[in-house]
Design an enzyme around this catalytic site. Structure first.
Site, PDB file in Angstrom:
ATOM      1  N   HIS A  78      83.246  55.026  37.812  1.00 49.36           N
ATOM      2  CA  HIS A  78      83.355  54.077  38.927  1.00 49.36           C
ATOM      3  C   HIS A  78      84.207  54.651  40.064  1.00 49.36           C
ATOM      4  CE1 HIS A  78      82.236  50.321  36.340  1.00 49.36           C
ATOM      5  NE2 HIS A  78      81.192  50.746  37.033  1.00 49.36           N
TER       6      HIS A  78
ATOM      7  N   ASP B  26      93.995  48.086  30.159  1.00 42.88           N
ATOM      8  CA  ASP B  26      93.277  47.384  31.247  1.00 42.88           C
ATOM      9  C   ASP B  26      93.674  45.900  31.305  1.00 42.88           C
ATOM     10  OD1 ASP B  26      91.364  46.203  32.910  1.00 42.88           O
ATOM     11  OD2 ASP B  26      89.626  46.932  31.785  1.00 42.88           O
TER      12      ASP B  26
ATOM     13  N   ALA C  10      74.927  49.873  41.538  1.00 41.26           N
ATOM     14  CA  ALA C  10      74.087  51.048  41.341  1.00 41.26           C
ATOM     15  C   ALA C  10      74.538  51.889  40.156  1.00 41.26           C
ATOM     16  CB  ALA C  10      74.064  51.898  42.610  1.00 41.26           C
TER      17      ALA C  10
ATOM     18  N   HIS D   2      75.464  50.314  37.215  1.00 41.69           N
ATOM     19  CA  HIS D   2      75.405  49.482  36.008  1.00 41.69           C
ATOM     20  C   HIS D   2      74.079  49.715  35.289  1.00 41.69           C
ATOM     21  CE1 HIS D   2      76.287  46.525  33.143  1.00 41.69           C
ATOM     22  NE2 HIS D   2      77.046  45.745  33.885  1.00 41.69           N
TER      23      HIS D   2
ATOM     24  N   VAL E 139      77.856  39.458  33.378  1.00 44.66           N
ATOM     25  CA  VAL E 139      79.078  39.351  32.574  1.00 44.66           C
ATOM     26  C   VAL E 139      80.029  40.442  33.040  1.00 44.66           C
ATOM     27  CG1 VAL E 139      77.933  38.383  30.532  1.00 44.66           C
ATOM     28  CG2 VAL E 139      78.213  40.870  30.730  1.00 44.66           C
TER      29      VAL E 139
ATOM     30  N   HIS F  21      85.217  43.894  31.852  1.00 42.90           N
ATOM     31  CA  HIS F  21      86.611  44.031  31.409  1.00 42.90           C
ATOM     32  C   HIS F  21      86.944  43.008  30.328  1.00 42.90           C
ATOM     33  CE1 HIS F  21      87.651  46.735  34.774  1.00 42.90           C
ATOM     34  NE2 HIS F  21      86.766  46.009  35.445  1.00 42.90           N
TER      35      HIS F  21
END
Lengths: 530, 530
Positions: free
Chosen positions: B53, B172, B209, B211, B342, B345
């Site tokens: 990402h 996270d 783009a 995912h 969904v 994280h």
């Protein structure tokens, strides 16, 4: 603001403001465009206000500047807020108080008022009867079946009007996309009881300053747990005084203390009720979050409850406030983590009840963006309103009702009228578009003094920028380019200031695009001196 | 970007960008501040990337400009995205591919890689072993127990590492405030099947783009209902090619068609998969919503599905897109109306599993705003990490780990480094603050040419504004005030250009505040000529 016109006379329903978005920088408020009516103010029979929210009453003072004595019709609480607003504008409006069940006549318009439940006391729906037919306008509405004040939306009255026949039904669309039903306001009381009852520390609740019932529930919980309350923020203090004076808010004697007294009380004996639930930068809660409130310092373990919605567009500001509070050690409860807010607008399930009660010949979804109007239209259709009898209209669209058929017949010119500081209307799209360019890239100014007869520069050209770069030497290269361009122009005998300005603008524009790939505003000023 | 330092050597984990907010106008990207490491680039042993990402890899080209041959470690899909990005920057990075279960050694750092489930394929967690202890960094993580690719987050591996002893656990925090568990990605497949299967018209699905699994599900549904697919938008086309080439996305032969072929097919035989789910103004979907896409016109009854989150701060842009689509007659399905998204994280429930598997001596919530870090810290505490062993740190904070105890020991200077166009770092707070002032109120420029020996104006002063008012005569009164101020200054014998500038700035500033209650930037330029 909706204008009804019949036999040459005008009836206005609501006169609110919009709040500016990102593309309207520097704007304080957005008014409806009065152009269509401003030369016909004598034809205006009355302004009827459905309720006291800013998006329904905020522009009234600006309308009254066009004609001060228009009758302003509304319920008691609505008019109390209007009166306070008009005092700030040094206006003395001609207020006419009504209560649900009343009827009034204004020229060719016979009006009847219906109780409506919303997130402010005393909201009304309005039926307008003329010899062209019956119009019903809900204002902002929901159908809480257990409202805190017992004042139900008058569905029975709507049904009776439906029996009589409603030709055109204007319906709040805000939550038309949301399935189901809005949770009753009183369920929030139990959540607040749980959150505040368990708290060991100071509690700060932020909410809308007009949401009297929400605040009533906070007051009730505070009283139950032997906490004093302090109202914080100008509009909160003002509105809660009005609400108490008029009997809309009940506060046990001695429960409210001022902020200085509060400072002497233990933390677990206090609830502060504050403005700022939308992250408004100047409101009390935002100042607390930044550590800039004169009297209230957020401390570790403070419990802050945002008993409010998160209006789309305010997310960044609200999250900044929540972060600021969290950094100072406060625990923040929002509607994400506990059911401390419900909407004031009917969800799809409630809208179906409305359509089925009213059974209108024509339906016109109002109060929402296009997608909300569209979702509301689908609900109208589902209850049996024929698709061709559903009017989807934007601002400025003229809807005509003839022989029981409503249809779009035209458009009057409307735009956004911006208030910026003290003046109204002098900031429009050209100025906003300049602000957007300046805000994105700043500017580069080039100032050149030439001899009016030779065209030659009589001093070194000045090239300076603001909002362009932190680097003080960034524009040196541009200044050199300007100097050689001026030399070239002079050698070609160009003495026209405008041509010189155009030429250096082009030179600097090309340079900045090549070197920086940026688009600051480029502003050449050429002054010719003898 | 996190820097680990041991025995004088540096190991970097991730190197991402932030995207600008309202208070950072004109900024394209925000880079980490490399100041602390820029003179020590030879000490950098490696950069390890947890996943592909932008907020984890976006700043890598800027880091590689400081030293091009740093080993860049990551999984296959991550490195494929890095390679594509580096090609655009004309860089040839030194890429080292790893897979879960691998170990690598970089100077004093021994690294081990663990499979992690997230909203992009091939995410990794990283264990770093040194003689100071064991650190485990989750990267971005969730614990989907039925992941589409069968690649579970390696909770068993984390448990084994926990048995061995984890001294510091970086976790996270994005969804630490959200109770419960994230719904499995595959449940979206059923919803998409229902939505797309029932559609009679053209379907457009917007998503991230990167995912790949979300898009795999759209592809599967399209194939099931005999619809061809078209990838729309530069990054969508590029990433889906990469994903297919590397085997992360499986598309039946002949299912993908180009946009020209699509134009020849019936509407109910098509699914367009597009970028622009966050309302990015230049992305394909936004252009469609504005009617500005060269090849795709939104038509009545088009079905648009936003199979994506709504990242806070993007609400206005996304709602503008939804409204634009609705106005053109499209039906828009979002995560509000159907479960078509969904999160990537872990919610609070999953984070508890992580803490209980790892049982760390010290916990350090990462990846979130302060309120998220705080919520994550509460979860660590609930699983038994002692409060004094939980480190809450902002950017720039130095955390030292000695004898199994992590604590904050200092701070290095860090700020936001802005990329605006081609240049990095020359736009900072002074420039941004000027942009904010200019963007709110525009400017008024006053240009005066004086004789250098007498101080008298040799031409009429020019007063002009941009972004101030649409009224061309607005500044006439200000120009008169400037003229009389100049006359006064001259009569007092003032010839200093700076003093003259200060004086007229004050005069115009006072005038604009009194008359308009506004605060444009006021820019006097005084040029002295012989």
């Amino acid at each position: 603001m909706t204008v009804f016109e019949h036999r040459g006379k005008l009836l206005i329903v609501d006169c609110g403001v919009l709040f500016p978005e990102d593309q309207q920088p520097g704007v304080d408020l957005i008014l409806p465009d009065f152009r269509y009516i401003e030369d016909r103010m004598d034809d205006v029979e009355a302004v009827i206000l459905t309720h006291g929210h800013e998006d329904h009453i905020g522009a009234l003072p600006f309308l009254l500047r066009l004609r001060a004595d228009i009758p302003v019709i509304g319920a008691k609480f609505t008019l109390a807020l209007v009166a306070a607003k008009c005092r700030e504008h040094r206006l003395r409006p001609n207020l006419v108080e009504v209560v649900e069940g009343n009827t009034t006549t204004h020229g060719p318009f016979d009006c009847e008022y219906f109780a409506v439940n919303h997130s402010i006391p005393d909201a009304l729906a309005i039926a307008i009867r003329t010899d062209a037919g019956v119009v019903l306008h809900t204002g902002d509405i929901k159908l809480d079946q257990l409202p805190l004040d017992g004042r139900l939306t008058d569905l029975a009255g709507f049904s009776r009007l439906g029996d009589e026949g409603v030709d055109l039904f204007l319906v709040d669309s805000t939550n038309a996309e949301v399935p189901g039903f809005v949770t009753p306001e009183r369920e929030i009381g139990g959540v607040l009881d749980n959150v505040i009852g368990k708290a060991k520390q100071r509690v700060i609740v932020a909410s809308f300053a007009s949401h009297v019932h929400r605040i009533q529930q906070v007051v009730d919980v505070a009283a139950r747990y032997n906490r004093r309350i302090v109202f914080v923020g100008r509009s909160m203090v003002r509105n809660m005084q009005i609400a108490q004076d008029l009997g809309y808010l009940t506060v046990p004697d001695g429960l409210v203390v001022d902020i200085d007294t509060a400072a002497t009380l233990p933390d677990d004996r206090l609830v502060l009720i504050s403005t700022g639930s939308q992250g408004e930068p100047l409101a009390a809660l935002s100042r607390m979050a930044r550590g800039e409130h004169r009297q209230i310092n957020i401390r570790a373990n403070d419990l802050v409850v945002l008993a409010s919605s998160l209006i789309p567009g305010n997310e960044n500001s609200v999250f900044a406030v929540v972060n600021g509070l969290a950094k100072r050690g406060a625990t923040v409860v929002t509607q994400q983590s506990a059911k401390v807010h419900v909407s004031g607008h009917a969800s799809a399930g409630e809208l179906l009840y409305l359509y089925n009660a009213v059974r209108p010949t024509n339906a016109m979804p109002v109060h929402g963006e296009w997608r909300h109007l569209r979702a509301n239209a689908a609900l109208a259709k589902a209850t049996g309103v024929p698709e061709e009898r559903i009017v989807l209209a934007e601002d400025g669209v003229v809807v005509d009702m003839v022989d029981g058929l409503a249809e779009i017949v035209g458009r009057v010119p409307v735009g956004h009228v911006y208030v910026d500081g003290l003046s109204v209307g002098d900031v429009g799209e050209p100025t906003l578009s300049d602000r957007l360019v300046l805000g994105e890239g700043g500017f580069i100014a080039i100032t050149i003094v030439i001899n009016e007869s030779t065209g030659r520069a009589v001093s070194t050209p000045e090239v300076s920028g603001r909002g362009f770069s932190d680097d003080p030497t960034a524009l040196k290269a541009a200044a050199d380019l300007v100097e050689s361009d001026l030399a070239r122009l002079a050698s070609e005998g160009v003495i026209d200031a405008h041509r010189i300005a155009q030429s250096v603008r082009r030179v600097v524009g090309r340079w900045v695009a090549d070197k920086y790939r940026r688009r600051p505003m480029i502003i050449p000023t050429v002054i010719a001196v003898p």
